[in-house]
Enzyme design. Structure first.
Site, PDB file in Angstrom:
ATOM      1  N   THR A  40       0.846  -1.177   0.000  1.00  7.81           N
ATOM      2  CA  THR A  40       0.000   0.000   0.000  1.00  7.81           C
ATOM      3  C   THR A  40       0.888   1.235   0.000  1.00  7.81           C
ATOM      4  OG1 THR A  40      -1.810   1.144   1.107  1.00  7.81           O
ATOM      5  CG2 THR A  40      -0.257   0.012   2.529  1.00  7.81           C
ATOM      6  N   HIS A  43       1.962 -13.045  12.826  1.00 10.00           N
ATOM      7  CA  HIS A  43       3.032 -13.765  13.522  1.00 10.00           C
ATOM      8  C   HIS A  43       2.798 -15.276  13.539  1.00 10.00           C
ATOM      9  CE1 HIS A  43       5.528 -10.534  15.229  1.00 10.00           C
ATOM     10  NE2 HIS A  43       4.411  -9.827  15.151  1.00 10.00           N
TER      11      HIS A  43
END
Length: 98
Positions: free
Chosen positions: A17, A69
């Protein structure tokens, strides 16, 4: 042909982005399932930095990486950001694959 449809934008696992086009200096990109990571690139601004014990003006751009994660180890994420930094600072590395 030549147009992106909503179907073209679904199912990706990595996104880039560029909030910098709107002047964003820093943000935290938010993951949308099924993404595993999103790299946020921000505006390039001149900043005072120290180089060889001298204060000099350099263009600076902040990057932000948000990642899941459960899928990506923090060490690997940091190494990825270091590699991006190296390539942005020395684009010839991309050509030479160094």
């Amino acid at each position: 042909m030549g147009k992106i449809t909503p179907q073209d934008l679904t199912g990706g696992t990595f996104t880039i982005t560029n909030g910098g086009t709107f002047g964003s200096m820093m943000s935290t990109p938010i993951l949308n399932p099924p993404q595993s990571a999103i790299l946020g690139m921000h505006a390039i601004q001149k900043r005072a930095v120290v180089k060889d014990d001298q204060i000099v003006i350099r263009p600076m751009m902040y990057l932000a990486l948000t990642y899941d994660h459960r899928l990506i180890d923090g060490r690997e994420a940091v190494l990825f950001l270091v590699r991006i930094k190296e390539c942005v600072e020395n684009p010839e590395r991309l050509l030479l694959e160094v």
